[in-house]
Design a protein around this motif. Structure first.
Motif, PDB file in Angstrom:
ATOM      1  N   SER A 109       4.557  -2.758  -0.423  1.00 45.41           N
ATOM      2  CA  SER A 109       3.610  -1.622   0.044  1.00 45.41           C
ATOM      3  C   SER A 109       2.689  -0.977  -0.826  1.00 45.41           C
ATOM      4  N   LEU A 110       1.341  -1.234  -0.300  1.00 42.43           N
ATOM      5  CA  LEU A 110       0.028  -0.625  -1.168  1.00 42.43           C
ATOM      6  C   LEU A 110      -0.420   0.480  -0.143  1.00 42.43           C
ATOM      7  N   GLU A 111      -0.779   1.558  -0.698  1.00 40.55           N
ATOM      8  CA  GLU A 111      -1.268   2.815   0.110  1.00 40.55           C
ATOM      9  C   GLU A 111      -2.248   3.545  -0.913  1.00 40.55           C
ATOM     10  N   VAL A 112      -3.450   4.001  -0.247  1.00 42.16           N
ATOM     11  CA  VAL A 112      -4.509   4.855  -0.709  1.00 42.16           C
ATOM     12  C   VAL A 112      -4.486   6.127   0.215  1.00 42.16           C
ATOM     13  N   ALA A 113      -4.350   7.323  -0.442  1.00 41.79           N
ATOM     14  CA  ALA A 113      -4.173   8.555   0.072  1.00 41.79           C
ATOM     15  C   ALA A 113      -5.127   9.630  -0.537  1.00 41.79           C
ATOM     16  N   HIS A 114      -5.697  10.663   0.297  1.00 44.40           N
ATOM     17  CA  HIS A 114      -6.331  11.771  -0.111  1.00 44.40           C
ATOM     18  C   HIS A 114      -7.404  11.525  -1.174  1.00 44.40           C
ATOM     19  N   SER A 115      -8.212  10.447  -0.947  1.00 48.49           N
ATOM     20  CA  SER A 115      -9.165   9.990  -1.930  1.00 48.49           C
ATOM     21  C   SER A 115     -10.645  10.085  -1.276  1.00 48.49           C
ATOM     22  N   ILE A 116     -11.532   9.853  -1.957  1.00 46.67           N
ATOM     23  CA  ILE A 116     -13.171   9.881  -1.398  1.00 46.67           C
ATOM     24  C   ILE A 116     -13.698   8.558  -2.123  1.00 46.67           C
ATOM     25  N   PHE A 117     -14.469   7.983  -1.195  1.00 42.32           N
ATOM     26  CA  PHE A 117     -15.267   6.841  -1.278  1.00 42.32           C
ATOM     27  C   PHE A 117     -16.787   7.231  -1.157  1.00 42.32           C
ATOM     28  N   GLY A 143     -15.344  -0.240  -4.337  1.00 44.83           N
ATOM     29  CA  GLY A 143     -14.461   0.868  -4.716  1.00 44.83           C
ATOM     30  C   GLY A 143     -13.344   0.359  -5.296  1.00 44.83           C
ATOM     31  N   LEU A 144     -12.342  -0.024  -4.313  1.00 49.44           N
ATOM     32  CA  LEU A 144     -11.116  -0.607  -4.618  1.00 49.44           C
ATOM     33  C   LEU A 144     -10.588  -1.662  -3.710  1.00 49.44           C
ATOM     34  N   THR A 145     -10.023  -2.624  -4.094  1.00 51.51           N
ATOM     35  CA  THR A 145      -9.207  -3.725  -3.735  1.00 51.51           C
ATOM     36  C   THR A 145      -7.667  -3.423  -4.146  1.00 51.51           C
ATOM     37  N   LEU A 146      -6.854  -3.522  -2.981  1.00 50.25           N
ATOM     38  CA  LEU A 146      -5.541  -3.730  -3.169  1.00 50.25           C
ATOM     39  C   LEU A 146      -5.122  -5.194  -2.760  1.00 50.25           C
ATOM     40  N   ALA A 147      -4.516  -5.873  -3.563  1.00 50.79           N
ATOM     41  CA  ALA A 147      -3.820  -7.090  -3.166  1.00 50.79           C
ATOM     42  C   ALA A 147      -2.282  -7.145  -3.225  1.00 50.79           C
ATOM     43  N   SER A 148      -1.938  -7.818  -2.321  1.00 49.02           N
ATOM     44  CA  SER A 148      -0.147  -7.615  -2.280  1.00 49.02           C
ATOM     45  C   SER A 148       0.394  -8.496  -3.331  1.00 49.02           C
ATOM     46  N   ASP A 149       1.640  -8.108  -3.474  1.00 52.63           N
ATOM     47  CA  ASP A 149       2.462  -8.953  -4.532  1.00 52.63           C
ATOM     48  C   ASP A 149       2.268 -10.344  -4.463  1.00 52.63           C
ATOM     49  N   GLY A 150       2.230 -10.779  -3.079  1.00 55.13           N
ATOM     50  CA  GLY A 150       1.926 -12.237  -3.053  1.00 55.13           C
ATOM     51  C   GLY A 150       2.011 -12.519  -1.413  1.00 55.13           C
ATOM     52  N   THR A 151       1.471 -13.845  -1.181  1.00 53.88           N
ATOM     53  CA  THR A 151       1.724 -14.113   0.180  1.00 53.88           C
ATOM     54  C   THR A 151       3.201 -14.437   0.465  1.00 53.88           C
ATOM     55  N   VAL A 157      -4.981   6.535   4.184  1.00 52.58           N
ATOM     56  CA  VAL A 157      -4.741   7.484   5.182  1.00 52.58           C
ATOM     57  C   VAL A 157      -5.441   8.687   4.536  1.00 52.58           C
ATOM     58  N   LYS A 158      -5.834   9.569   5.254  1.00 51.65           N
ATOM     59  CA  LYS A 158      -6.659  10.673   4.836  1.00 51.65           C
ATOM     60  C   LYS A 158      -7.663  10.469   3.675  1.00 51.65           C
ATOM     61  N   CYS A 159      -8.646   9.677   4.020  1.00 56.30           N
ATOM     62  CA  CYS A 159      -9.697   9.203   2.805  1.00 56.30           C
ATOM     63  C   CYS A 159     -11.143   9.745   3.739  1.00 56.30           C
ATOM     64  N   THR A 160     -12.164   9.970   2.768  1.00 54.04           N
ATOM     65  CA  THR A 160     -13.406  10.469   2.967  1.00 54.04           C
ATOM     66  C   THR A 160     -14.175   9.393   2.721  1.00 54.04           C
ATOM     67  N   PHE A 161     -15.248   8.730   3.592  1.00 52.34           N
ATOM     68  CA  PHE A 161     -16.260   7.812   3.124  1.00 52.34           C
ATOM     69  C   PHE A 161     -17.503   8.408   3.334  1.00 52.34           C
ATOM     70  N   ARG A 162     -18.651   8.272   2.647  1.00 53.26           N
ATOM     71  CA  ARG A 162     -19.860   8.748   2.653  1.00 53.26           C
ATOM     72  C   ARG A 162     -20.998   7.879   1.861  1.00 53.26           C
ATOM     73  N   LYS A 163     -22.259   7.635   2.725  1.00 58.32           N
ATOM     74  CA  LYS A 163     -23.180   7.222   1.837  1.00 58.32           C
ATOM     75  C   LYS A 163     -23.071   5.727   1.757  1.00 58.32           C
ATOM     76  N   PHE A 164     -22.520   4.939   2.992  1.00 58.60           N
ATOM     77  CA  PHE A 164     -22.568   3.525   2.929  1.00 58.60           C
ATOM     78  C   PHE A 164     -23.677   3.241   3.880  1.00 58.60           C
ATOM     79  N   THR A 165     -24.822   2.761   3.727  1.00 60.24           N
ATOM     80  CA  THR A 165     -25.789   2.604   4.556  1.00 60.24           C
ATOM     81  C   THR A 165     -26.654   1.266   4.029  1.00 60.24           C
TER      82      THR A 165
END
Length: 1579
Positions: A1029-1037, A1013-1021, A1086-1094
């Protein structure tokens, strides 16, 4: 006083068509021509002032006799009287006019508007117009100031250089010295009560103005006074007085030796012609700076050329908004001559009224070509068209769109004729000073499906079966008349086998009444067909021919099982001995509950001795599409494309539109049958509705193509001709607007030759001086060969409602990396295929084959150097993407790529890395799906250096870069978070989205059916990154949604899904699906919903996973909170296992994977960390192991220890916590691009650790406490040879400045306890016997946010070791044995949560393309009698999270208000024991349910519907026909009561032998068709 005389018209085709010209004389002024339109006809006389007789002091004279030409112009009017007025009379009129204007209360704009009436009357302002006309005459007649134009016909309105808006000529109230009172005239001319702009233009362009005046002396005097005024305004009165004080018309006195810069004069607001004459006078006087003279005159000439376009605009205004109605246009029917090179120039203005063919067409020097709008096709063919130097091409206008059909065809082969410089071949070019205005009809460009379109147009697809031999006997198909689904099939060899008749009777007995039966004879079926069976078929199906069916006789039947005598149709043929009897065909139409008409056909026969039989179930009466928006602008014969909603972009399909009188405003009928499933609804909370785009426009620009590829057109890669047309716009164009235009067969596989190409045009909006900002609106660019829209060195362009379909290479393309402020609004791109021009355009084959620009023998790596073709290629983040759809690209939908420096012709225009630091423009509500690599990709760059021995890869290959937005693109200033708001990403093979950099925030996003679905990679090591900072909010997976997809269309993988049904799959049947993937971090979820990962037997599928084969660090600051894992999530977290895809699962990043569950919403335990089960640096006795995750849940405090090692840089490191010294963590480290090895283990704080090496210990080691808060510490023992000597220093390193401060030297201590008991000194202890260097690593400064280091900088300890031995050294396993008990403190786990989190998960029910529309999630589970007996499942209706369980048998109604979503009614009907249940249901539906209601119906063994075979009342709820309930079956309905019939109505009526009815749907609230009141409450 001298009377004026009537002047003859100066021209016939361009002048005022209503009449000639009238001149008036006045004292002290030369003659001027006055348009006849300035005079009114009123009761047979001419009035000086509107509504009043002539003024006193004016002499009325009879007109001079007219010439024959003039008489023809004046034939419609009585003789004209003319008035010669004195200045006194003129002045006397001014006060009255001013008073009149004030009395009317009109503002200047209103007064101007009032002048736009067609019958213009001569008001009191007329004398001012006469004064203006005479003044302009003086300007043309004074010695040394002759009128100038580009051709000999001076002042012709089509060739004049004049800008006729002379209201701005006098813009100052100042009075020059020596000219008392003269320039009070300026206030007169500046008045807004002057005659209209059009009349002034006609007046001042009359050729008769050039006649020689007899008052030349007076004229020159006044002109000199005007010059003084102009010069004073530019330079001030002192310098003006110094130059002009001795200069007059009688004699010249040498002026003072003054040199002035003429360029300053060009900044004046004066009009170009007047400035030109002023400059000539100054040049003649010798006061101009010679070095600047030529430049000034050149710039002025450019400006004068630029103003040519104003003349044509004036004519357009005069004729209204439609350019083809401009009165000065000359009709043009040039015919067809492919050898003729046409030039339209020197003021020619032509109206093209018929099709034409030329070799080439140039429009220049003020020439204009306008297409006539005359309800017939006008086709213009040319090898090229070039518009330049004041030329203009118009087809319609913004206010008057073109309604006919116009085509511009660009023809020619790549091998023919030489190229045109800067353009190439086969082009429509707009050069400096050119105008291109194309404005066709603007139908709705694209919309979304509002109801799912199934393959074949039927919910279960169309059905087709045809057999020849091997199908002997009776062939039977059973079809559900409510769904058009073939539910059973059988073949019964009643020719050879007697027992087959019995089996046929048993087969029919198991079928429910009301099913459709289709029967067809294969070969022969009569020999062993028993009489009992024949009689049964006659009774059940009312067959007329079955009793007499003979040997090899063709027979076909379609009927309803148990239906009446008129429910059956059948056909038979007589068998002929020659084996050719023809085909017996039986067919009948049916209708589903949703209203889809379909036809069932059976056929049987013999053709040339071969038996034929078969069946078809297909849509009848055409397929009607339900769309989200009104599409009445789409017409029969137009062509549309429907986007794929599966993994393969090749499932996009084209159709023509058919006439459809029965269609509603949001419906169209198509001419074919779809091959694939196209979703038209919100599925599992994600808007997956297919885009539907209109490809047809009434203005078409196309390239004429050859049958196949030829010449040097990359024919090794393309079998078809790719040398199409092109549109190229160059810098300093005058005006370009394109709307409602179709572009087909455009573009060439040549750099710079694209369908639409803005080439180095700079700012094209208000910032660039364009009063009307440049735009592309409602274009359909399809079947093109190189991009869609190329924006090169261009800023501020609006691209709106444009479709790019079936194109090669990047579609919407920003080229050099400096393009900014461009806006892409509501565009659709799909089927973006690889090209060849840039490395990033190429696929694997072309990448490997095209090596001419690499260095030496370098072989490109396709996956990293190429394979990046994208629908939106955004090379600078400061651009806006709003409500676009990237619906299928070979690689990426939207790619934000970064040029470290501008490339190509823009090289050097911004500092290095500026693009990476530039804040993101608006990204809102975009859709990405059906892309192979990723829907959205943020990261990477292009190689900005030429191929060399050091880096042999080709220029502009894909390279590394990362996005680090800062305020003002300045890395010293604060970061500016990039907001990705409202992204919808589904059915992308690899990633829904990938983003590297920081700060980046994803909000209100939806991800479904992606490989990841989504990969967030930092600015660098660390230490490259300071801690973004990387953030995912109010989203559905969503893992595997109900969008199961379709086979074919290059979908590669088809396998079983989690529910056991077959479906399309991403990447591979075994690919491990992940919703959110953690790479390094820190990331926050934060505040994310996950469904149908089986998981299934074939693959893993987890809500949260980790980057596979990861060699990088992972931050313990990765954290999640307020997460909702629905019950359909079978695997919440997965750390991978050795095997396919994961390899050995033994890289450094694999081992140290970790995240923090802040509130326990994932694990059930607040404030815990989730790590890999075998990582003993994290483990303690209180941890909980979760075998399915291959992980563990631990409490405690965790941070990172960053270690740099040098000399050598190739060692493996082994680190062990003293408590678990027998379980060390072995790390390989990374040294990519740096001269040292780096390791980043995650460690538990306040613990002791040992560090060993697999070779000779490094001479230089630096230890950084990363993510340590003030006071956090570790005890570290490093293994060294016993003769080692140490120099140890602590400091703080400020990476931004490179400065080191707070340097402190460590002193040797006599023992380890003395180090622990230090009192402020920095101490170390080396135990030479054991070989361990002991040191305390502690943070002394405060850290903030996600920063790796403190606010003062990065604290570190630098260890420099001098060792005489070159051999490796081993140390005892654990030097901290005596301290193990003290350090092995168990961190107790928090108490497990028992109450579900009501505030967890995404706040939205669904993520859709229209966020303002609210939805309710509806689930209806009905049960049959068999389900009740087996206790398989309960009957319920679920609305969002509210469940309504039903325990009693019968039918249940639940009613919602369609506007608010509130439950307004509930009712149960006992259909088992109640006598009048059917009547009660009918009464309830008709009287108790309000209009605008969503009606949910659920059954629990409700099949014993008493006393009726069908219930027509359900048609009030949206059923297309009455409902017939199945005995012992199940029924579910999502209906609506109201005047409309929404597209979301669903009905499932299952027989006893079918799966229980289950419906799930997302129902929109507050739709317009519900007719909700404005104050309807929100749900």
């Amino acid at each position: 006083m001298r009377a004026g005389r009537l002047l003859e018209p100066a021209w016939d085709t361009v002048g005022d068509p209503a009449g000639g010209w009238l001149s008036a004389g006045s004292e002290g002024f030369a003659l001027a021509a006055v348009p006849r339109a300035l005079w009114t006809r009123s009761q047979g006389r001419r009035l000086g002032v509107e509504g009043s007789p002539r003024e006193p002091g004016c002499q009325v004279e009879h007109p001079t006799p007219l010439s024959p030409a003039s008489k023809s112009l004046y034939a419609a009017a009585p003789p004209i009287s003319r008035t010669a007025c004195s200045p006194a009379a003129m002045a006397s009129r001014s006060p009255s006019l001013q008073a009149e204007s004030r009395a009317e209360g009109l503002q200047p704009a209103e007064r101007r508007a009032k002048k736009k009436i067609s019958d213009v009357r001569l008001s009191a302002a007329s004398p001012r117009a006469l004064v203006l006309a005479n003044l302009l005459l003086l300007l043309s007649r004074c010695p040394g100031s002759q009128a100038t134009s580009l051709n000999k016909n001076s002042l012709n309105p089509n060739s004049s250089l004049w800008d006729m808006d002379y209201e701005g000529l006098f813009h100052s109230k100042k009075i020059l010295p020596g000219t008392p009172g003269s320039y009070k005239l300026s206030s007169l001319l500046r008045s807004n009560a002057l005659v209209s702009h059009e009349e002034r233009r006609r007046l001042v362009t009359n050729q008769n103005l050039t006649q020689k005046s007899k008052e030349e002396q007076l004229s020159c005097d006044m002109l000199l006074k005007l010059y003084r005024y102009v010069f004073m305004d530019a330079f001030g009165p002192k310098l003006a007085w110094s130059i002009f004080r001795f200069h007059n018309c009688d004699k010249e006195v040498n002026p003072p030796k003054i040199q002035i810069n003429p360029l300053k004069l060009l900044q004046s607001k004066l009009k170009p012609l007047l400035l030109y004459r002023v400059l000539k006078v100054l040049r003649d006087m010798g006061v101009l700076d010679e070095a600047q003279q030529s430049k000034a005159f050149s710039l002025l000439k450019t400006q004068m050329l630029k103003t040519r376009r104003m003349l044509f605009k004036s004519e357009v205004k005069q004729s209204g908004p439609c350019p083809e109605r401009a009165p000065h246009l000359t009709p043009w029917r040039p015919g067809h001559d492919s050898s003729r090179s046409v030039v339209i120039g020197r003021g020619e203005a032509l109206r093209l009224e018929s099709s034409a063919t030329f070799h080439s067409l140039r429009i220049q020097d003020g020439g204009a070509l306008v297409f006539a709008d005359q309800q017939q096709l006008i086709a213009l063919r040319a090898r090229y068209i070039l518009i330049q130097d004041g030329g203009a091409l118009h087809i319609g206008s913004q206010r008057c769109p073109y309604h006919s059909r116009a085509t511009i065809s660009l023809y020619g082969k790549a091998t023919e004729e030489p190229e045109v410089e800067n353009y190439g071949k086969k082009f429509l070019g707009v050069d400096r000073g050119g105008t291109l205005e194309l404005h066709g009809r603007k139908p709705r460009s694209w919309t979304l499906l509002d109801q799912t379109l199934y393959a074949g147009g039927l919910p279960y697809g169309s059905y087709q079966s045809e057999k020849r031999w091997s199908s002997r006997g009776l062939n039977i198909r059973i079809i559900d008349a409510d769904t058009a689904r073939v539910v059973a099939a059988g073949r019964f060899d009643t020719h050879l086998l007697a027992d087959e008749s019995r089996r046929l009777r048993e087969f029919l007995a198991t079928q429910a009444p009301g099913k459709v039966v289709a029967a067809a004879v294969g070969d022969s079926a009569a020999k062993s067909l028993t009489l009992e069976t024949r009689l049964l078929l006659k009774e059940l199906l009312h067959s007329k021919h079955i009793l007499h069916l003979g040997y090899r006789q063709p027979w076909a039947l379609v009927g309803i099982l148990g239906g009446g005598p008129f429910s059956t149709t059948e056909d038979r043929k007589q068998y002929q001995g020659n084996g050719t009897t023809g085909i017996a065909i039986a067919g009948r139409d049916f209708q589903t509950y949703e209203g889809i008409n379909f036809r069932v056909i059976a056929f049987s026969g013999w053709v040339k001795g071969i038996p034929h039989n078969g069946f078809r179930v297909e849509v009848s009466k055409g397929i009607i599409l339900n769309l989200v928006d009104e599409v009445t602008s789409w017409l029969p014969g137009d062509r549309i494309v429907i986007a794929s909603t599966d993994y393969s972009m090749h499932q996009a399909e084209e159709f023509n539109l058919l006439p459809c009188p029965e269609c509603k405003s949001n419906q169209v009928k198509i001419d074919g049958s779809p091959l694939y499933l196209h979703i038209g609804e919100v599925v599992d909370g994600i808007d997956m509705r297919a885009e539907v785009g209109l490809l047809t426009r009434n203005i078409l620009i196309q390239g004429e193509m050859e049958e196949s590829c030829y010449g040097q057109n990359q024919c090794q890669f393309f079998s078809y001709d790719t040398f199409g047309g092109q549109i190229k716009i160059q810098r300093n164009f005058t005006s370009v607007h394109m709307a409602g235009v179709e572009l087909k067969n455009m573009g060439q596989q040549i750099l710079g030759s694209y369908p639409v190409h803005f080439h180095l045009t700079g700012d094209v909006d208000e910032k660039g001086g364009y009063e009307s900002p440049t735009y592309l609106d409602n274009l359909a660019i399809h079947h093109c060969f190189s991009r869609c829209v190329a924006i090169h060195g261009t800023h501020g362009l609006l691209v709106k409602d444009t479709i790019g379909y079936d194109t090669l290479g990047h579609c919407f393309f920003l080229e050099d990396g400096l393009e900014q402020r461009n806006t892409f609004y509501h565009n659709l791109g799909l089927l973006t295929k690889p090209g060849t021009i840039l490395p990033s355009d190429r696929n694997e084959a072309t990448c490997l084959a095209m090596r001419s620009n690499v260095y030496g023998n370098y072989v490109p790596i396709p996956s990293t150097d190429c394979m990046a073709v994208s629908t939106f290629w955004i090379a600078n983040p400061n651009n806006n993407l709003i409500e676009n759809a990237a619906a299928g690209a070979q690689d990426v939908g939207i790619w934000y790529i970064f040029h470290r420096v501008p490339t190509g012709q823009s090289e050097g225009q911004y500092p290095e890395a500026q693009a990476e630091f530039t804040p993101l423009g608006i990204f809102y509500n975009n859709r990405v799906h059906s892309n192979f690599k990723a829907g959205l990709f943020i990261g990477k760059g292009v190689k900005t250096t030429k191929a060399s021995a050091e880096n042999p890869r080709e220029y502009l290959t894909v390279d590394n870069a990362r996005f680090r937005p800062h305020q003002d693109a300045d890395p010293v200033k604060p970061r500016v978070p990039a907001l990705i708001d409202g992204l919808i990403a589904f059915k992308n093979n690899d990633h829904g989205a990938w983003a590297r950099g920081g700060d980046i925030i994803f909000r209100n996003c939806g991800f479904s059916d992606n490989g990841i679905g989504l990969t967030l990679a930092s600015d660098g090591t660390f230490p490259t990154d300071e801690g973004s900072s990387l953030e995912v909010a109010h989203s559905i997976f969503v893992g595997e949604s109900n969008n199961i997809g379709s086979q074919g269309g290059q979908n590669s993988y088809w396998g079983r899904g989690a529910n056991g049904e077959y479906r399309t799959l991403p990447r591979n049947k075994t690919f491990p699906i992940r919703g959110f993937q953690i790479y390094d971090g820190p990331v926050r979820l934060v505040k994310c919903t996950f469904r149908k990962f089986t998981p299934t037997v074939d693959r893993y599928s987890s809500a949260i996973g980790f980057f596979m084969k990861n060699s990088w660090q992972i931050s313990p600051q990765n954290n999640v909170s307020q997460i909702r894992m629905e019950r359909s999530v079978g695997l919440k977290v997965f750390f991978g296992r050795s095997g396919q895809w994961f390899g050995d699962n033994d890289n450094d990043g694999d081992k140290v994977s970790i995240f923090h569950d802040l509130d326990g919403s994932v694990t059930g335990y607040p404030d815990t960390f989730i790590g890999r089960a075998d990582n003993y640096l994290l483990r303690h006795p209180g941890c909980l192991t979760v075998p399915r995750w291959n992980g563990m849940i631990c409490s405690g405090k965790y941070a990172q220890l960053y270690i740099q090692a040098r000399r050598p840089e190739n060692l493996n490191l082994s680190i062990a916590r003293a408590t678990y010294h027998s379980h060390p963590l072995r790390l390989q480290g990374v040294n990519r691009g740096v001269p040292y090895q780096q390791y980043q283990p995650v460690v538990m704080l306040e613990q002791a650790y040992t560090i060993h090496w697999d070779g000779r210990a490094p001479e230089d080691v630096i230890l950084y406490p990363i993510n340590f808060n003030r006071g956090d510490w570790l005890h570290v023992a490093l293994c060294y040879p016993k003769e080692a000597v140490f120099t140890i220093v602590a400091d703080i390193y400020q990476r931004q400045t490179g400065r080191v401060h707070s340097v402190k030297h460590y002193l040797a201590a006599p023992s380890w306890p003395s180090v622990l008991n230090r009192t402020g000194e920095r101490l170390f202890y080396f135990d030479s016997a054991l070989g361990y260097l002991f040191i305390v690593l502690q943070a002394h400064e405060a850290r903030k946010g996600h920063s790796y280091c403190s606010q003062q900088g990065c604290e570190r300890i630098k260890i420099v070791t001098h060792m005489s031995s070159k051999d490796s050294w081993s140390c005892a396993l654990n030097p901290f044995l005596e301290n193990n008990r003290r350090l092995a403190t168990q961190h107790s786990m928090s108490q497990r949560l028992t109450v579900p989190c009501s505030q967890c998960g995404a706040p939205q029910v669904a993520i859709t393309s229209k966020p303002s529309t609210k939805y309710v999630r509806i689930q209806i589970q009905s049960v049959s009698r068999a389900d009740i007996q087996n206790h398989l499942k309960p009957a319920f209706i679920k609305i969002n999270d509210d469940i309504f369980l039903f325990s009693s048998r019968g039918i249940f109604f639940l009613v919602l208000d369609a506007c608010s979503g509130a439950v307004v009614s509930r009712r149960h009907f006992d259909t088992v024991s109640a006598i009048n249940a059917a009547s009660a249901i009918t009464d309830y539906v008709q009287t108790s349910i309000e209009e605008s209601s969503v009606v949910l119906v659920c059954s629990k063994d409700g099949s014993e519907m008493m006393g009726t075979s069908e219930m027509s009342v359900f048609t009030r709820l949206g059923s297309a026909k009455p409902i017939v309930f199945h005995k012992k079956g199940s029924f579910a309905m999502l209906g609506y009561k109201g005047q409309a019939r929404p597209s979301w109505i669903k009905i499932l009526n299952q027989a006893a032998n079918q799966k229980a009815a289950f419906l799930q749907h997302y129902v929109p609230l507050m739709l317009r068709e519900y007719k909700c009141s404005a104050n309807s409450a929100e749900f």
